[in-house]
Write a protein that holds these residues in place. Structure first.
Motif, PDB file in Angstrom:
ATOM      1  N   ALA A  64       4.797   3.678   2.166  1.00  0.00           N
ATOM      2  CA  ALA A  64       5.533   2.825   1.234  1.00  0.00           C
ATOM      3  C   ALA A  64       5.529   3.463  -0.158  1.00  0.00           C
ATOM      4  O   ALA A  64       4.547   4.084  -0.574  1.00  0.00           O
ATOM      5  CB  ALA A  64       4.897   1.443   1.185  1.00  0.00           C
ATOM      6  N   LEU A  65       6.642   3.305  -0.879  1.00  0.00           N
ATOM      7  CA  LEU A  65       6.791   3.976  -2.169  1.00  0.00           C
ATOM      8  C   LEU A  65       5.743   3.531  -3.185  1.00  0.00           C
ATOM      9  O   LEU A  65       5.298   4.333  -4.011  1.00  0.00           O
ATOM     10  CB  LEU A  65       8.200   3.722  -2.722  1.00  0.00           C
ATOM     11  CG  LEU A  65       9.341   4.399  -1.944  1.00  0.00           C
ATOM     12  CD1 LEU A  65      10.679   4.035  -2.554  1.00  0.00           C
ATOM     13  CD2 LEU A  65       9.160   5.916  -1.937  1.00  0.00           C
ATOM     14  N   VAL A  89       3.304   6.002  -5.376  1.00  0.00           N
ATOM     15  CA  VAL A  89       3.196   5.957  -6.836  1.00  0.00           C
ATOM     16  C   VAL A  89       1.735   5.809  -7.256  1.00  0.00           C
ATOM     17  O   VAL A  89       1.254   6.511  -8.159  1.00  0.00           O
ATOM     18  CB  VAL A  89       4.046   4.798  -7.393  1.00  0.00           C
ATOM     19  CG1 VAL A  89       3.760   4.604  -8.876  1.00  0.00           C
ATOM     20  CG2 VAL A  89       5.519   5.072  -7.169  1.00  0.00           C
ATOM     21  N   ILE A  90       1.007   4.907  -6.587  1.00  0.00           N
ATOM     22  CA  ILE A  90      -0.402   4.692  -6.932  1.00  0.00           C
ATOM     23  C   ILE A  90      -1.211   5.961  -6.684  1.00  0.00           C
ATOM     24  O   ILE A  90      -2.011   6.387  -7.532  1.00  0.00           O
ATOM     25  CB  ILE A  90      -0.975   3.515  -6.124  1.00  0.00           C
ATOM     26  CG1 ILE A  90      -0.301   2.215  -6.536  1.00  0.00           C
ATOM     27  CG2 ILE A  90      -2.482   3.412  -6.326  1.00  0.00           C
ATOM     28  CD1 ILE A  90      -0.674   1.026  -5.660  1.00  0.00           C
ATOM     29  N   ALA A  91      -1.017   6.585  -5.500  1.00  0.00           N
ATOM     30  CA  ALA A  91      -1.782   7.784  -5.162  1.00  0.00           C
ATOM     31  C   ALA A  91      -1.448   8.939  -6.093  1.00  0.00           C
ATOM     32  O   ALA A  91      -2.344   9.655  -6.564  1.00  0.00           O
ATOM     33  CB  ALA A  91      -1.514   8.178  -3.708  1.00  0.00           C
ATOM     34  N   THR A  92      -0.160   9.121  -6.395  1.00  0.00           N
ATOM     35  CA  THR A  92       0.250  10.206  -7.284  1.00  0.00           C
ATOM     36  C   THR A  92      -0.287   9.994  -8.691  1.00  0.00           C
ATOM     37  O   THR A  92      -0.768  10.930  -9.341  1.00  0.00           O
ATOM     38  CB  THR A  92       1.782  10.315  -7.314  1.00  0.00           C
ATOM     39  OG1 THR A  92       2.269  10.511  -5.987  1.00  0.00           O
ATOM     40  CG2 THR A  92       2.225  11.465  -8.195  1.00  0.00           C
ATOM     41  N   GLY A 108      -0.773   2.404   5.697  1.00  0.00           N
ATOM     42  CA  GLY A 108      -0.414   3.210   4.536  1.00  0.00           C
ATOM     43  C   GLY A 108      -1.614   4.043   4.132  1.00  0.00           C
ATOM     44  O   GLY A 108      -2.742   3.754   4.542  1.00  0.00           O
ATOM     45  N   PRO A 109      -1.425   5.090   3.332  1.00  0.00           N
ATOM     46  CA  PRO A 109      -2.545   5.975   2.982  1.00  0.00           C
ATOM     47  C   PRO A 109      -3.664   5.262   2.228  1.00  0.00           C
ATOM     48  O   PRO A 109      -4.823   5.639   2.351  1.00  0.00           O
ATOM     49  CB  PRO A 109      -1.885   7.059   2.119  1.00  0.00           C
ATOM     50  CG  PRO A 109      -0.604   6.456   1.647  1.00  0.00           C
ATOM     51  CD  PRO A 109      -0.161   5.533   2.729  1.00  0.00           C
ATOM     52  N   LEU A 110      -3.327   4.233   1.448  1.00  0.00           N
ATOM     53  CA  LEU A 110      -4.359   3.516   0.699  1.00  0.00           C
ATOM     54  C   LEU A 110      -5.039   2.437   1.533  1.00  0.00           C
ATOM     55  O   LEU A 110      -6.028   1.857   1.101  1.00  0.00           O
ATOM     56  CB  LEU A 110      -3.754   2.890  -0.559  1.00  0.00           C
ATOM     57  CG  LEU A 110      -3.087   3.864  -1.535  1.00  0.00           C
ATOM     58  CD1 LEU A 110      -2.547   3.128  -2.752  1.00  0.00           C
ATOM     59  CD2 LEU A 110      -4.059   4.953  -1.959  1.00  0.00           C
ATOM     60  N   ALA A 111      -4.501   2.171   2.733  1.00  0.00           N
ATOM     61  CA  ALA A 111      -5.081   1.143   3.588  1.00  0.00           C
ATOM     62  C   ALA A 111      -6.082   1.715   4.580  1.00  0.00           C
ATOM     63  O   ALA A 111      -6.752   0.963   5.271  1.00  0.00           O
ATOM     64  CB  ALA A 111      -3.972   0.412   4.352  1.00  0.00           C
TER      65      ALA A 111
END
Length: 630
Positions: free
Chosen positions: A28-29, A33-36, A113-116
């Motif tokens: 998800a975009l 944005v958070i990871a970047t 998602g990558p943050l999950a």
């Protein structure tokens, strides 16, 4: 694992950041944005500290380097001691995250998602730590050139070659994360460790050990500075002051060699868990390649018993990670190749060939590919979910010998380069190129597979238990034609991504007829199939597949009896892959990743060659052993 931690604030934050469905393409975009943004913030923070140290406005790095030089990095200047400590801790963190992440993907399927995915955090922290260690090694030296192998950054700023390479390896590994998302958007998710961008992640981290070895050698040449931590950071002062005892150098180098063995072994992780998506002959090749490179380097660089010490360290760290991920966290257990027989092969060969390192590498590789292969063959019958069989015997010995000899030659040249004793450039380059070509040829051979076009499998379910939400059953499988599979590497039931893993080799009743010995899962999110690996055949038969709205796939039910085609197992195991992407695009993108990987490998070879060329050998050989001094 997230359910067990549902009462923690971290898990709440993770779930808030996750989309409702598991995406089959890119993340998800908002998560991108958070990871970047987080990565950019950390990078800016690191650059500020480096700039502050270089200008003298921030002294924290000077104090930390002095502490590392007095403690864990005793015997090294601060610009080598602190980065080495940071890199080692970061590698262990990334290793834990990697095996945890693989376990979660095998048992739970795709991420929300990558943050999950909680396992992504130690991976990211570890990889960023490796990059940070390299940046520290580049930034710390001030006012002096840190050894003759240093690389010129500006008119009066020199950085150790090992630090530059360490930063490059860390950056290469970190780059795999955003490229992985791009890859998934173009091609769909490739649920395999050997996806090109996945190999960037593990390859950059694993090969960073070579950069750490180069940094250690540069630091040893510069030497510590007794009573002057600030000068130690700059690399000034008389080399040889406050030298550590010989056993400390032995342990440090043995740990680095053991770390290299760990780093080269992560490519086997799919086999460790029992869900390989490639032919079984690759596993002996990878084990022999890792053993040849790391253990020959350990014996020559560390000294007598160095290969055994490296394996002991490997077992402590790699085995410890399996224990933490398995019994402690409660996820899947990953088997651990032993490597002790391979270490004994190297030590025995060194009794005769210690003074002839290239010959030692070749002979050790031959022994690893034969005697070491036999030992791992026996170990696989007890420790691996998919034990080795006679089907792979002849080809695997050839593959293992190729990997062992190639790895042994690289390990010998690595150790000799670190000690300033590389053969003349024409010889060393030819040997290095030959080793790379040999490994590439062996890997390519293992990738050649076939899928039968005229086979079917008739499946009859027995002892069906439970309702739709918990249905399990035994099965009787009859292949047609009956003689299509004779002595397979495996014919097994695999069920995965349904909150667990079920791998069960089928029992042969007679030619072409097999049965289960344990009930297989046929409910929920489980993906259950028959897997057939016979010679170059790598195929599967789906039994039960859940509906997957993200890719538009309907549920494939498992009725009481059915007959289905034997087909490519890749279409079953990696059903998220997009089928409408041109083949040339996948080849082009893979070629870019391969090119970048070759650049990293060749850069590390350049670093070893540079150290060997400009740093003199520390001492002559005395009998069997090399004296290790600054």
């Amino acid at each position: 694992m997230l359910d067990r931690l549902s009462d923690t604030g971290l898990t709440v934050a993770l779930r808030l950041a996750a989309p409702e469905e598991k995406p089959a393409g890119g993340a998800a975009l908002d998560q991108i944005v958070i990871a970047t943004g987080g990565a950019a913030l950390l990078t800016a923070f690191l650059l500020v500290f480096g700039w502050g140290h270089r200008t003298g406005r921030i002294t924290l790095l000077t104090r930390l380097a002095a502490f590392a030089q007095r403690g864990p990095g005793r015997g090294l200047p601060g610009w080598a001691a602190l980065p080495s400590m940071v890199a080692f801790l970061s590698l262990i963190t990334a290793l834990l995250g990697m095996y945890w992440d693989i376990s979660l993907h095998i048992s739970h399927g795709r991420d929300e998602g990558p943050l999950a995915n909680i396992a992504h955090y130690p991976i990211l922290i570890g990889l960023f730590g490796i990059f940070t260690a390299g940046v520290l090694a580049v930034a710390l030296p001030k006012g002096e050139r840190p050894g003759p192998a240093a690389v010129r950054i500006t008119r009066d700023w020199y950085a150790p070659a090992g630090g530059v390479l360490l930063a490059g390896a860390g950056f290469y590994a970190l780059l795999g994360f955003p490229l992985d998302d791009v890859w998934h958007r173009i091609f769909g998710q490739d649920v395999t460790l050997w996806g090109p961008t996945h190999l960037m992640l593990i390859g950059g981290a694993g090969l960073s050990l070579v950069a750490m070895m180069i940094l250690e050698r540069e630091g040893r040449q510069a030497g510590p500075v007794a009573g002057d931590p600030a000068a130690a950071v700059a690399g000034t002062g008389a080399a040889g002051a406050a030298q550590p005892p010989a056993w400390a150098r032995y342990v440090r180098r043995g740990m680095l060699a053991g770390g290299l063995l760990i780093g080269l072994s992560v490519f086997q992780a799919e086999y460790d868990f029992g869900v390989p998506q490639f032919r079984l002959v690759h596993q002996p090749l990878l084990i022999a390649l890792a053993a040849g490179c790391a253990l020959v380097a350990a014996r020559l660089w560390v000294g007598r018993g160095g290969a055994i010490f490296a394996v002991v360290f490997y077992m402590l760290i790699r085995g410890g990670v399996s224990v933490v991920v398995g019994p402690v966290i409660g996820e899947l257990w990953a088997s651990v190749p032993l490597y002790f027989a391979e270490a004994l092969c190297v030590e025995l060969a060194a009794l005769v060939l210690a003074r002839r390192p290239i010959a030692l590498g070749a002979v050790s590789g031959l022994l690893i590919g034969t005697a070491g292969f036999a030992a791992e063959f026996g170990w696989s019958q007890f420790a691996m979910r998919l034990p080795w069989t006679g089907d792979i015997l002849a080809e695997s010995v050839i593959m293992a010998v190729a990997g062992g000899v190639a790895g042994g030659l690289c390990g010998a040249m690595l150790a000799e380069g670190l000690e300033g004793r590389l053969p003349r450039p024409a010889v060393s380059r030819a040997l290095f190129a030959a080793a790379l070509v040999g490994v590439a040829a062996a890997v390519a051979n293992g990738l050649v597979i076939s899928v039968p076009t005229d086979q079917k499998a008739a499946v009859t379910l027995t002892d069906v238990q439970g309702g739709p939400a918990e249905r399990t059953a035994h099965a009787r499988v009859e292949l047609a034609p009956g003689d299509a599979v004779r002595d397979p590497a495996w014919i097994a039931i695999t069920g995965w991504q349904g909150q667990g893993l079920h791998v069960e080799p089928l029992i042969r009743e007679r030619e072409g007829v097999y049965r289960t010995s344990e009930p297989m899962p046929l409910h929920g999110d489980w993906k259950t199939l028959i897997r057939i690996h016979d010679g170059r055949t790598l195929a599967g038969v789906p039994i039960y597949l859940p509906a997957d709205p993200a890719i538009g796939a309907k549920e494939l039910t498992a009725p009481q009896s059915f007959t289905r085609d034997v087909q490519s197992e890749k279409k079953i195991l990696q059903r998220e892959l997009k089928s409408d992407v041109p083949g040339w695009l996948w080849l082009a993108c893979s070629s870019v990743v391969l090119f970048c990987t070759l650049v990293l490998v060749i850069a590390l070879g350049w670093g070893v060659s540079r150290v060997s060329r400009v740093i003199p050998a520390p001492a002559a050989r005395t009998g069997d052993r090399q004296k290790v001094t600054a």
